[in-house]
Design a protein around this motif. Structure first.
Motif, PDB file in Angstrom:
ATOM      1  N   LEU A 144       0.987  -1.232  -0.166  1.00 14.35           N
ATOM      2  CA  LEU A 144      -0.118   0.104  -0.372  1.00 14.35           C
ATOM      3  C   LEU A 144       1.234   1.178  -0.032  1.00 14.35           C
ATOM      4  CD1 LEU A 144      -2.161   1.764   0.213  1.00 14.35           C
ATOM      5  CD2 LEU A 144      -2.253   0.845   2.834  1.00 14.35           C
ATOM      6  N   ARG A 145       0.501   2.009  -0.851  1.00 14.27           N
ATOM      7  CA  ARG A 145       1.632   3.621  -1.219  1.00 14.27           C
ATOM      8  C   ARG A 145       0.647   4.427  -0.906  1.00 14.27           C
ATOM      9  NH1 ARG A 145       6.778   2.148  -3.714  1.00 14.27           N
ATOM     10  NH2 ARG A 145       6.542   4.347  -4.309  1.00 14.27           N
ATOM     11  N   ILE A 146       0.833   5.836  -0.182  1.00 12.81           N
ATOM     12  CA  ILE A 146       0.050   6.598   0.694  1.00 12.81           C
ATOM     13  C   ILE A 146       0.855   7.920  -0.079  1.00 12.81           C
ATOM     14  CG2 ILE A 146      -1.242   7.381   2.155  1.00 12.81           C
ATOM     15  CD1 ILE A 146      -2.462   5.141   1.509  1.00 12.81           C
ATOM     16  N   ALA A 147       0.149   8.587  -0.843  1.00  9.00           N
ATOM     17  CA  ALA A 147       1.134   9.579  -1.280  1.00  9.00           C
ATOM     18  C   ALA A 147       1.083  10.886  -0.123  1.00  9.00           C
ATOM     19  CB  ALA A 147       0.796  10.273  -2.193  1.00  9.00           C
ATOM     20  N   LEU A 148       2.798  11.149   0.512  1.00 10.05           N
ATOM     21  CA  LEU A 148       2.957  12.247   1.413  1.00 10.05           C
ATOM     22  C   LEU A 148       2.331  13.432   0.824  1.00 10.05           C
ATOM     23  CD1 LEU A 148       6.731  11.006   2.255  1.00 10.05           C
ATOM     24  CD2 LEU A 148       4.442  10.902   3.626  1.00 10.05           C
ATOM     25  N   ARG A 171       8.054   1.988   5.990  1.00 12.81           N
ATOM     26  CA  ARG A 171       8.907   3.166   5.331  1.00 12.81           C
ATOM     27  C   ARG A 171       8.461   4.337   4.637  1.00 12.81           C
ATOM     28  NH1 ARG A 171       9.371  -0.888   2.258  1.00 12.81           N
ATOM     29  NH2 ARG A 171       9.324  -0.530  -0.254  1.00 12.81           N
ATOM     30  N   GLU A 172       8.911   5.654   4.334  1.00  9.88           N
ATOM     31  CA  GLU A 172       9.276   6.526   3.011  1.00  9.88           C
ATOM     32  C   GLU A 172       9.345   6.444   2.089  1.00  9.88           C
ATOM     33  OE1 GLU A 172       8.864   9.887   4.990  1.00  9.88           O
ATOM     34  OE2 GLU A 172       7.313  10.122   6.733  1.00  9.88           O
ATOM     35  N   GLU A 173       9.044   6.402   1.111  1.00 11.75           N
ATOM     36  CA  GLU A 173      10.113   5.415   0.158  1.00 11.75           C
ATOM     37  C   GLU A 173       9.024   6.841  -1.506  1.00 11.75           C
ATOM     38  OE1 GLU A 173      11.595   1.534  -1.692  1.00 11.75           O
ATOM     39  OE2 GLU A 173       9.735   1.872  -2.545  1.00 11.75           O
ATOM     40  N   ASP A 208      -7.205  14.551  -0.509  1.00 11.23           N
ATOM     41  CA  ASP A 208      -7.287  14.136  -1.969  1.00 11.23           C
ATOM     42  C   ASP A 208      -6.342  12.178  -1.503  1.00 11.23           C
ATOM     43  OD1 ASP A 208      -8.025  12.821  -4.493  1.00 11.23           O
ATOM     44  OD2 ASP A 208      -7.602  14.858  -5.218  1.00 11.23           O
ATOM     45  N   ALA A 209      -7.203  11.136  -2.241  1.00 19.46           N
ATOM     46  CA  ALA A 209      -6.567  10.482  -2.420  1.00 19.46           C
ATOM     47  C   ALA A 209      -5.402   9.696  -3.784  1.00 19.46           C
ATOM     48  CB  ALA A 209      -7.343   9.170  -1.397  1.00 19.46           C
ATOM     49  N   LYS A 210      -6.037  10.941  -4.462  1.00 21.38           N
ATOM     50  CA  LYS A 210      -5.878  10.330  -6.249  1.00 21.38           C
ATOM     51  C   LYS A 210      -4.990   9.931  -6.619  1.00 21.38           C
ATOM     52  CE  LYS A 210      -4.253  15.053  -7.084  1.00 21.38           C
ATOM     53  NZ  LYS A 210      -3.717  14.617  -7.617  1.00 21.38           N
ATOM     54  N   ASP A 211      -3.328  10.023  -5.880  1.00 16.30           N
ATOM     55  CA  ASP A 211      -2.485   9.946  -6.539  1.00 16.30           C
ATOM     56  C   ASP A 211      -1.796   7.926  -5.310  1.00 16.30           C
ATOM     57  OD1 ASP A 211      -1.906  11.310  -8.217  1.00 16.30           O
ATOM     58  OD2 ASP A 211      -0.740  13.324  -5.976  1.00 16.30           O
ATOM     59  N   ASP A 212      -2.346   7.774  -4.307  1.00  8.75           N
ATOM     60  CA  ASP A 212      -2.360   6.676  -3.302  1.00  8.75           C
ATOM     61  C   ASP A 212      -3.038   5.457  -4.510  1.00  8.75           C
ATOM     62  OD1 ASP A 212      -2.075   8.456  -1.695  1.00  8.75           O
ATOM     63  OD2 ASP A 212      -3.942   7.394  -0.661  1.00  8.75           O
ATOM     64  N   THR A 213      -1.980   4.309  -4.040  1.00 11.76           N
ATOM     65  CA  THR A 213      -1.846   3.163  -4.718  1.00 11.76           C
ATOM     66  C   THR A 213      -1.564   1.591  -3.448  1.00 11.76           C
ATOM     67  OG1 THR A 213       0.737   3.043  -5.209  1.00 11.76           O
ATOM     68  CG2 THR A 213      -0.971   3.851  -7.213  1.00 11.76           C
ATOM     69  N   TYR A 214      -1.998   0.918  -4.700  1.00 11.36           N
ATOM     70  CA  TYR A 214      -1.484  -1.033  -3.923  1.00 11.36           C
ATOM     71  C   TYR A 214      -1.459  -1.528  -5.344  1.00 11.36           C
ATOM     72  CZ  TYR A 214      -6.162  -2.050  -6.417  1.00 11.36           C
ATOM     73  OH  TYR A 214      -6.821  -2.914  -6.758  1.00 11.36           O
ATOM     74  N   ARG A 215      -0.558  -2.596  -4.843  1.00 12.28           N
ATOM     75  CA  ARG A 215      -0.448  -3.532  -5.656  1.00 12.28           C
ATOM     76  C   ARG A 215      -0.326  -5.300  -4.584  1.00 12.28           C
ATOM     77  NH1 ARG A 215       2.530  -4.972 -10.977  1.00 12.28           N
ATOM     78  NH2 ARG A 215       3.912  -7.227 -10.556  1.00 12.28           N
ATOM     79  N   ILE A 216      -1.059  -6.386  -5.545  1.00 13.35           N
ATOM     80  CA  ILE A 216      -1.017  -7.066  -4.711  1.00 13.35           C
ATOM     81  C   ILE A 216      -0.436  -8.193  -5.942  1.00 13.35           C
ATOM     82  CG2 ILE A 216      -2.362  -9.080  -3.811  1.00 13.35           C
ATOM     83  CD1 ILE A 216      -4.151  -7.164  -2.883  1.00 13.35           C
TER      84      ILE A 216
END
Length: 236
Positions: A144-148, A171-173, A208-216
């Motif tokens: 899960l990647r949450i835009a900072l 972590r932050e990346e 706004d969560a438009k830049d958040d992503t996930y991958r499985i």
């Protein structure tokens, strides 16, 4: 109309304080014959001015009032100066838009969806990755990647599966707060629906969560999860 009368009208129009009596006198002097003796004034004659003189007096008064009115309008309603181009709203030119997130929500035995939990508020949010497995999984990695965006800070995470079955890293990346759950060797995830969630603070207001992503990435047999099915998407 004689040149003398035109001159008199122009002079009258330039006057700032109209004086009707003075203007009538000047008009009479301009129309009088040279050498003629002045006629005595009387109230009846003042009231019964001949129509040419009355017209000239009216025009003179109207001209003066018009000039004065135009002067006032010019002072009060002076147009605003044109706006400088630098005062305009900043242009989007040169700004780089975030890349569009292509979604693939179904692959083989996997189906997934990303959503912001309805219990999120103006200070804090939870992003949910929902996974549906059509069969038992022996390998699984959920990222899960949450835009900072402003104020984003990790406050925890959870999953519906036992915590002991996964290795968790936070972590932050690259401008993102990244949560990653990796199924431990020898553990399995049964068929069914499972949820993995990241929790975080953010700046006051709606985020706004438009830049958040996930991958499985998952596998149903021996070997790494990357060799099996994969799904991904966003939260917009």
């Amino acid at each position: 109309m004689t040149d003398e009368l035109r001159r008199l009208l122009r002079e009258t129009a330039r006057a700032h304080q109209p004086d009707r009596a003075r203007m009538l006198a000047r008009v009479e002097r301009g129309t009088a014959r040279p050498g003629a003796a002045p006629r005595p004034r009387d109230h009846g004659r003042a009231r019964a001015l001949t129509w040419p003189k009355l017209v000239l007096a009216t025009l003179a008064t109207a001209g003066t009032l018009t000039v004065s009115a135009l002067t006032v309008v010019a002072v009060v309603h002076t147009p605003d100066p044109p706006r400088s181009p630098t005062a305009a709203a900043p242009s989007d030119a040169g700004r780089t838009a975030p890349p569009a997130v292509g979604s693939r929500t179904e692959d083989g035995p996997l189906w997934a969806d990303g959503s912001v939990d309805p219990h999120s508020n103006a200070y804090w949010a939870q992003s949910n990755v929902t996974l549906k497995a059509g069969e038992s999984l022996t390998a699984l990695v959920v990222e899960l990647r949450i835009a900072l965006t402003e104020g984003v800070k990790d406050t925890g995470s959870w999953r519906t599966r036992p915590a002991a079955d996964f290795d968790l890293s936070t972590r932050e990346e690259g401008g993102f707060l990244v949560y990653r759950w990796t199924l431990k060797p020898g553990r399995t995830v049964p068929a069914g629906e499972h949820v993995f969630a990241g929790q975080y603070d953010h700046a006051v207001g709606g985020r706004d969560a438009k830049d958040d992503t996930y991958r499985i990435d998952a596998g149903a047999g021996a070997g790494a999860a990357e060799g099996g099915a994969a799904v991904w998407g966003g939260f917009a």
